[in-house]
Motif scaffolding. Structure first.
Motif, short mmCIF file in Angstrom:
data_model
loop_
_atom_site.label_atom_id
_atom_site.label_comp_id
_atom_site.label_asym_id
_atom_site.label_seq_id
_atom_site.Cartn_x
_atom_site.Cartn_y
_atom_site.Cartn_z
N PHE A 1 0.81 -1.22 0.00
CA PHE A 1 0.00 0.00 0.00
C PHE A 1 0.85 1.27 0.00
O PHE A 1 0.55 2.23 -0.72
CB PHE A 1 -0.93 -0.01 1.22
N LEU A 2 1.92 1.28 0.78
CA LEU A 2 2.70 2.51 0.90
C LEU A 2 3.60 2.75 -0.31
O LEU A 2 3.87 3.90 -0.66
CB LEU A 2 3.53 2.47 2.18
N SER A 3 4.09 1.68 -0.95
CA SER A 3 4.97 1.87 -2.11
C SER A 3 4.23 2.56 -3.26
O SER A 3 4.82 3.35 -4.00
CB SER A 3 5.53 0.52 -2.58
N SER A 4 2.95 2.27 -3.42
CA SER A 4 2.17 2.91 -4.48
C SER A 4 1.99 4.40 -4.23
O SER A 4 2.01 5.20 -5.16
CB SER A 4 0.80 2.24 -4.59
N ILE A 5 1.83 4.79 -2.96
CA ILE A 5 1.74 6.21 -2.63
C ILE A 5 3.05 6.90 -2.97
O ILE A 5 3.08 7.96 -3.60
CB ILE A 5 1.41 6.39 -1.13
N ALA A 6 4.17 6.29 -2.55
CA ALA A 6 5.48 6.89 -2.81
C ALA A 6 5.76 6.99 -4.30
O ALA A 6 6.36 7.97 -4.76
CB ALA A 6 6.56 6.07 -2.11
N GLY A 7 5.35 5.99 -5.07
CA GLY A 7 5.58 6.01 -6.51
C GLY A 7 4.92 7.19 -7.18
O GLY A 7 5.52 7.85 -8.04
N VAL A 8 3.70 7.48 -6.79
CA VAL A 8 2.97 8.63 -7.35
C VAL A 8 3.63 9.93 -6.93
O VAL A 8 3.84 10.84 -7.74
CB VAL A 8 1.50 8.60 -6.91
N ASP B 1 -8.69 18.14 -10.84
CA ASP B 1 -8.72 16.68 -10.79
C ASP B 1 -7.30 16.12 -10.77
O ASP B 1 -6.33 16.82 -10.97
CB ASP B 1 -9.46 16.12 -12.01
N SER B 2 -7.20 14.81 -10.55
CA SER B 2 -5.90 14.15 -10.53
C SER B 2 -6.07 12.69 -10.94
O SER B 2 -7.09 12.07 -10.69
CB SER B 2 -5.29 14.22 -9.12
N TRP B 3 -5.00 12.16 -11.58
CA TRP B 3 -4.98 10.74 -11.97
C TRP B 3 -4.30 9.88 -10.91
O TRP B 3 -4.06 8.70 -11.13
CB TRP B 3 -4.23 10.58 -13.30
N ALA B 4 -4.00 10.47 -9.77
CA ALA B 4 -3.19 9.78 -8.78
C ALA B 4 -3.83 8.48 -8.30
O ALA B 4 -3.13 7.47 -8.12
CB ALA B 4 -2.90 10.69 -7.60
N TYR B 5 -5.15 8.51 -8.10
CA TYR B 5 -5.75 7.30 -7.53
C TYR B 5 -5.82 6.15 -8.53
O TYR B 5 -5.78 4.99 -8.14
CB TYR B 5 -7.15 7.61 -6.95
N THR B 6 -5.92 6.47 -9.79
CA THR B 6 -5.85 5.41 -10.80
C THR B 6 -4.49 4.72 -10.72
O THR B 6 -4.40 3.48 -10.75
CB THR B 6 -6.06 6.00 -12.20
N ALA B 7 -3.42 5.52 -10.64
CA ALA B 7 -2.08 4.96 -10.55
C ALA B 7 -1.87 4.21 -9.23
O ALA B 7 -1.24 3.14 -9.20
CB ALA B 7 -1.05 6.08 -10.68
N SER C 1 2.80 2.08 -10.24
CA SER C 1 2.10 3.34 -9.95
C SER C 1 2.81 4.52 -10.60
O SER C 1 2.16 5.44 -11.12
CB SER C 1 1.99 3.56 -8.44
N ALA C 2 4.14 4.50 -10.61
CA ALA C 2 4.90 5.60 -11.21
C ALA C 2 4.70 5.64 -12.73
O ALA C 2 4.45 6.70 -13.31
CB ALA C 2 6.39 5.45 -10.89
N VAL C 3 4.77 4.49 -13.38
CA VAL C 3 4.62 4.43 -14.84
C VAL C 3 3.21 4.82 -15.26
O VAL C 3 3.02 5.59 -16.22
CB VAL C 3 4.99 3.03 -15.36
N TRP D 1 2.74 8.57 -14.79
CA TRP D 1 3.46 9.31 -15.82
C TRP D 1 2.71 9.23 -17.16
O TRP D 1 2.53 10.23 -17.85
CB TRP D 1 4.86 8.74 -15.98
N ALA D 2 2.26 8.02 -17.53
CA ALA D 2 1.58 7.83 -18.81
C ALA D 2 0.29 8.62 -18.88
O ALA D 2 -0.02 9.27 -19.90
CB ALA D 2 1.31 6.35 -19.03
N LEU D 3 -0.50 8.59 -17.83
CA LEU D 3 -1.77 9.33 -17.82
C LEU D 3 -1.55 10.83 -17.92
O LEU D 3 -2.32 11.54 -18.57
CB LEU D 3 -2.56 8.99 -16.56
N ASN D 4 -0.50 11.31 -17.27
CA ASN D 4 -0.21 12.74 -17.34
C ASN D 4 0.41 13.15 -18.66
O ASN D 4 0.39 14.33 -19.01
CB ASN D 4 0.69 13.15 -16.17
#
Length: 538
Positions: free
Chosen positions: A407-414, A438-444, A483-485, A488-491
């Protein structure tokens, strides 16, 4: 109801009564940028912090679990270096926004997840569980310390059912440690740095004493270092992967929390170089001691004992001398202090997240919470969650660490991708205190969790494909990477407002603290119009 409301009002923290709930949620004393007079952490404070943080039972248990899996001492130590080498750069990267803009995790998190999106992330809940786990470990230290003083505590009658997973003696020690840790939460964050200067002096002495004692009992270092690995081929390879990821997972809390402590830095460099070097070097030294101590148990008792506190407690059997009892007391008391230090980190992380989602549901809850009270909320959760059930065996312990990392690694990745790749250091501090965009963060974030979901199910006992298990064993790398990829792709396809082309660490809103260090919500042009109908902010 009038009586209840009067009680609630008497407990409210200081706040502007003219502000709405949304306005209090957006900005309060704990969420505004740290004032200049509270930026007191120098380079030596961060060095002391990491020395204090690494000298703890948790670190020893991780490396001991590797020895119990069948690794040799040097194979386990390689895993430590690899784990620290992976985790430390991410920690330093995620700390940077806090050191530059002097904002804590909840505000840095808003940059990606938005103001309302940041309410729902799992950090506060995860850290509350972590608080309980560390309290359980601290309770075992208290037990050994009390046994050294009063051996009769072993004869304490048990009045707790077997279904509780513990007994009266062990729970009493757990509760005593829990009480000991409470006063430290009361200290202001910018002053708690003084507490970190005690552990770096005490713990190295206690740890080296323990190591020398074990070497003497094992009749020299030879029987310890000459033990060969019982694993070979792919089993050894994946065991080392699991060990490496356990080291990373143990640090993922502080990787995510990094802006919290960095926000108190006197200068950005104070939070950079000390953390980059002090953290991995101290961890590797501490783990080497833990590895040798754990390996000594094989030579002394014929079996690997994964808990150093259990090994230390074994020294009290067979009518120990007064000198032995004093030595055990000193080492276990030092471990108690080290565990209390860990509680400072966790309680600050939970308390600083004043907008944590477990405070939702009542309009007064926001007004009742601050950093200090948030820490006590974490302590309460840790008390009631029966954390000892997560520490019964080394397998359960490493499985818990992996689940924690998912759970925490996905937060850090974003967060890291947002700062370095999307915005490239360009922050609009004023925009972190409104409810728009808005933000795409939760999708990632969800994508980073889903990649490990099947493997997580396998860790709970279900049958899953081997490839899912392997992905889960790399949970930090896979969660952070996916989550990082995805973010990045969505943005790239749907550029976020404020994205930059060149890297420059600058506040584009030109927001500055007033000369006296105080801040006012109205000065920040906070926009709360139609907040309830809008989604996460920038």
């Amino acid at each position: 109801m009038g009586f209840v409301n009067r009680i609630i009002q008497s407990l409210e923290v200081t706040h502007n009564p003219n502000l709405t709930l949304i306005e209090q949620l957006i900005a309060n004393d704990d969420l505004l940028p740290v004032e200049p007079e509270k930026r007191t952490w120098r380079a030596y404070n961060y060095v002391a912090f990491w020395v204090a943080d690494m000298f703890n039972i948790n670190m020893w248990m991780i490396v001991s679990s590797m020895i119990q899996l069948g690794m040799s001492w040097w194979q386990a130590w390689i895993c430590v270096w690899l784990g620290q080498g992976i985790a430390t750069p991410f920690l330093v990267l995620n700390a940077r926004p806090g050191a530059i803009f002097h904002v804590t995790f909840p505000i840095v998190n808003r940059t990606s997840f938005g103001m309302f999106g940041s309410l729902c992330n799992a950090r506060a809940k995860q850290h509350s569980i972590w608080y309980g786990v560390q309290a359980s470990i601290g309770g075992s230290c208290v037990l050994v310390m009390l046994r050294a003083m009063w051996p009769s505590i072993d004869d304490l009658p048990n009045s707790m059912p077997a279904s509780s997973g513990t007994n009266t003696r062990d729970y009493l020690c757990f509760f005593l440690f829990w009480l000991i840790s409470l006063p430290v939460i009361w200290l202001p964050v910018h002053k708690v740095r003084h507490f970190f200067l005690v552990t770096p002096i005490l713990m190295p002495i206690a740890s080296m004493t323990f190591l020398i004692w074990c070497i003497v009992k094992a009749h020299g270092i030879g029987p310890i270092v000459h033990q060969s690995s019982t694993l070979h081929g792919s089993k050894l390879g994946w065991a080392m992967v699991v060990g490496t990821m356990s080291c990373v997972s143990n640090k993922v809390t502080l990787v995510t929390n990094a802006p919290d402590f960095a926000s108190r830095a006197r200068t950005p460099s104070a939070a950079l170089y000390p953390q980059l070097f002090a953290s991995p070097l101290t961890a590797s030294f501490v783990c080497l001691i833990g590895i040798l101590v754990s390996s000594s148990s094989q030579a002394i008792y014929g079996r690997a004992i994964w808990s150093p506190i259990e090994l230390l407690g074994n020294f009290l059997y067979d009518n120990p001398s007064k000198a032995t009892r004093f030595g055990v007391w000193f080492i276990s008391a030092s471990f108690v202090i080290a565990q209390v230090k860990l509680h400072v980190s966790v309680s600050f992380a939970v308390g600083c997240n004043r907008d944590a989602s477990f405070l939702d549901g009542h309009e007064h809850f926001r007004e009742l919470s601050n950093i200090r009270r948030g820490g006590y909320i974490a302590a309460t959760v840790g008390l009631v969650m029966c954390p000892w059930n997560l520490l019964k065996t080394s397998n359960e312990f490493t499985s818990y660490l992996s689940a924690y990392s998912v759970f925490l690694s996905s937060i850090a990745g974003v967060m890291v991708t947002e700062y370095y790749v999307v915005r490239k250091g360009h922050y609009n501090v004023k925009d972190l205190y409104n409810t728009r965009k808005d933000s795409w963060a939760y999708t990632a974030y969800i994508a980073g969790i889903l990649i490990n979901a099947v493997g997580f199910a396998g860790a709970t006992g279900r049958e899953v494909p081997l490839v899912a298990t392997r992905i889960y064993e790399l949970s930090f790398v896979t969660g952070f990477g996916v989550s990082a990829v995805v973010y990045w792709a969505l943005n790239r396809v749907f550029p976020v407002v404020g994205a930059a082309d060149t890297f420059e660490e600058i506040d584009v809103s030109q927001y500055e603290l007033k000369a006296n260090g105080s801040q006012d919500i109205e000065e920040m042009d906070i926009d709360t119009k139609d907040a309830g109908s809008e989604t996460a902010s920038e």
